[in-house]
Enzyme design. Structure first.
Site, PDB file in Angstrom:
ATOM      1  N   LYS A   3      30.780  24.469 -42.736  1.00 16.04           N
ATOM      2  CA  LYS A   3      29.832  24.312 -43.842  1.00 16.04           C
ATOM      3  C   LYS A   3      30.474  24.010 -45.193  1.00 16.04           C
ATOM      4  O   LYS A   3      30.040  24.515 -46.222  1.00 16.04           O
ATOM      5  CB  LYS A   3      28.965  25.580 -43.971  1.00 16.04           C
ATOM      6  CG  LYS A   3      28.123  25.885 -42.769  1.00 16.04           C
ATOM      7  CD  LYS A   3      27.325  27.158 -42.937  1.00 16.04           C
ATOM      8  CE  LYS A   3      28.180  28.401 -42.704  1.00 16.04           C
ATOM      9  NZ  LYS A   3      27.360  29.633 -42.625  1.00 16.04           N
TER      10      LYS A   3
ATOM     11  N   ASP B 154      25.794  36.522 -39.873  1.00 21.87           N
ATOM     12  CA  ASP B 154      24.415  36.595 -40.382  1.00 21.87           C
ATOM     13  C   ASP B 154      23.369  36.624 -39.264  1.00 21.87           C
ATOM     14  O   ASP B 154      22.319  37.242 -39.400  1.00 21.87           O
ATOM     15  CB  ASP B 154      24.108  35.464 -41.385  1.00 21.87           C
ATOM     16  CG  ASP B 154      24.345  34.077 -40.824  1.00 21.87           C
ATOM     17  OD1 ASP B 154      24.973  33.947 -39.757  1.00 21.87           O
ATOM     18  OD2 ASP B 154      23.912  33.106 -41.475  1.00 21.87           O
TER      19      ASP B 154
HETATM   20 MG    MG Z   1      22.704  32.888 -45.136  1.00 18.86          MG
END
Ligand code: MG
Ligand code: ADP
Length: 463
Positions: free
Chosen positions: A165, A200
């Site tokens: 990312k 997450d």
């Molecule tokens: Mg997040």
């Protein structure tokens, strides 16, 4: 004119290559299930890492006390404190703060990044108000949500496998990220213990389970994409440790790295991949997630400009700037309901410096957004079907009414309405009416922060 026809030919060819009929999606789902199996069988057995989280118990509701959480996973990071009140009190009180990460820190040094994070955390702790003080003599404890692939060594330690990312800091790779954070906290004089290190997806799963006992999996659709689910411990051949008492183990799939010959990959996806920070990796993520969708649109528009003079006889220079068209802007164009598509016109003007577009051109651009978003949404649904298949929850057994809930979170899912509805509709289509009645998608709004705090609570040193 001939130019218009050529531009349409580029678009139609792209559309055709992106097509995801149900049969193809089922092949993708089957491939996902097969890769899950392979990733569980042996380390390195699949593109899916199927990482063991060391979370073998999900929240029960009994969690009590003050806990902190820190969520690092994209362009922002969040800090959170929550006062948990046990079965009766639940979440008594919570406060959070959001800090954006200066882009240069995403590719600088490990020390600089973790110093920045520790400093923001220290500032947040210093602002601790009424009802948020730890009991005397007690160290503050933190659940650290770190949304990159980590090889966990225990519930509270793990080494970074690789960045994704848009992050790329070589000296963090292979390091224990909890040790990195702990050292940064020590440098700044912040006395806090990391009680749980979680992805997450795991945080979202934990937060989802806290509010709904039927949650079996979690999916993130944000800057990147990933999924986690609850596996039976004896179905994990590569796990050589003791079988947990619960008989369960939460698995972080790292599904962003999924790849299959059944994926409808186009020349634009290949171009994006080759020019990315991580070529050859995270192919599923690059077709689905918020970091990339806008750039796929830009690439097709660029081709239409180059091959067919779609925007006139020169190619607008901004069309050549990677990532200039962000997914939220794409989404705004896609949702434009004004008769003259004025949102599309203003985005083209403000971002790409293209003016004087005809309504016909703007309609074409909306259509392009639809093709890219729909492909991503339908592939996400196929991924979820793959998990349900692995769990044996893709069929109804003897009229069983057992519900399966998937906790969903992430900015793309939350804000890109057409993406979300296409994904949900496709999942129903894939499952069929009878099965779909037992499968629920639930938005777990920032469940990952609460989830990490809950896991810190259940792994507290004071239990
Ligand atoms: Mg997040
Ligand atoms: P992260 O994944 O970085 O932890 P989020 O879950 O908040 O963070 O997701 C942020 C991502 O969601 C952004 O990078 C963007 O791609 C996407 N996003 C945010 N807002 C929108 C929007 N309005 N429309 C489409 N996508 C959006």
């Amino acid at each position: 004119s001939g130019k218009w026809a050529r531009a349409m030919a580029v678009l139609r060819e792209f559309e055709e290559k992106c097509s995801t009929p149900i049969g193809k999606l089922k092949q993708v789902a089957d491939a996902m299930t097969v890769e899950m199996q392979a990733g569980l069988a042996s380390e390195g057995g699949s593109k899916l890492k199927m990482l063991i989280s060391y979370v073998d118990n999900l929240p029960t509701g009994d969690e009590k006390g003050l806990f902190y959480a820190l969520d690092l996973g994209g362009t922002n990071f969040r800090v959170l404190r929550v006062q948990l009140g046990g079965k009766s009190g639940r979440v008594v009180k919570q406060e959070f703060d959001e800090v954006s990460i200066p882009p240069h820190l995403m590719t600088a040094s490990s020390e600089a990044l973790f110093d920045f994070i520790a400093a923001a955390l220290a500032k947040f702790v210093a602002e601790e108000g009424e009802g948020f003080h730890p009991a005397p003599g007690r160290q503050r404890e933190l659940g650290f949500t770190f949304s990159f692939p980590v090889r966990q060594l225990s519930i509270s330690s793990g080494t970074l496998i690789k960045w994704t990312k848009g992050f790329n800091i070589q000296d963090t790779v292979g390091q224990d990220v909890v040790a990195e954070l702990t050292r940064a906290m020590e440098r700044i004089g912040l006395d806090m213990r990391v009680a749980a290190l979680v992805n997450d997806t795991i945080g979202t799963l934990a937060g989802g389970r806290y509010t709904n006992q039927d949650v079996v999996a979690a999916v993130i659709l944000g800057t990147g994409t990933n999924a986690a689910y609850v596996e039976r411990a004896h179905a994990i051949p590569k796990w050589h440790g003791l079988l947990p008492k619960s008989g369960e183990m939460v698995i972080n799939m790292e599904w962003g790295n999924f790849r299959s010959s059944h994926l409808p990959l186009t020349e634009y996806d290949q171009g994006l991949d080759v020019e990315s920070l991580n070529p050859g990796e995270q192919i599923f993520e690059k077709m689905i997630s918020g970091m990339y969708l806008g750039d796929i649109v830009r690439r097709v528009l660029c081709k239409m400009a180059e091959e067919a003079e779609f925007f006139g006889d020169t190619v607008p220079q901004n069309l050549k700037v990677p990532f200039i068209l962000r997914t939220p802007d794409m989404s705004a164009m896609h949702h434009d309901t004004s008769p003259d598509l004025k949102v599309v016109a203003s985005k083209l003007k403000d971002i790409l410096e293209i003016s004087n577009t005809s309504l016909k051109m703007r309609k074409t651009i909306v259509e392009l957004c639809d093709i890219v978003a729909t492909r991503g949404a339908r592939l996400s649904a196929a991924g979820i079907l793959g998990i349900l298949k692995k769990l044996g929850r893709d069929t109804v057994k003897d009229g069983e009414k057992q519900k399966s809930v998937i906790a969903l979170d992430g900015g793309l899912y939350e804000h890109y309405t057409k993406f979300r509805s296409s994904m949900e509709k496709t999942l129903k289509e894939l499952l069929g009416e009878e099965v779909a009645a037992n499968i629920l998608i639930e938005h777990s709004n920032d469940g990952s922060g609460i989830g990490a705090a809950l896991l810190a609570a259940s792994h507290s040193q004071y239990l």
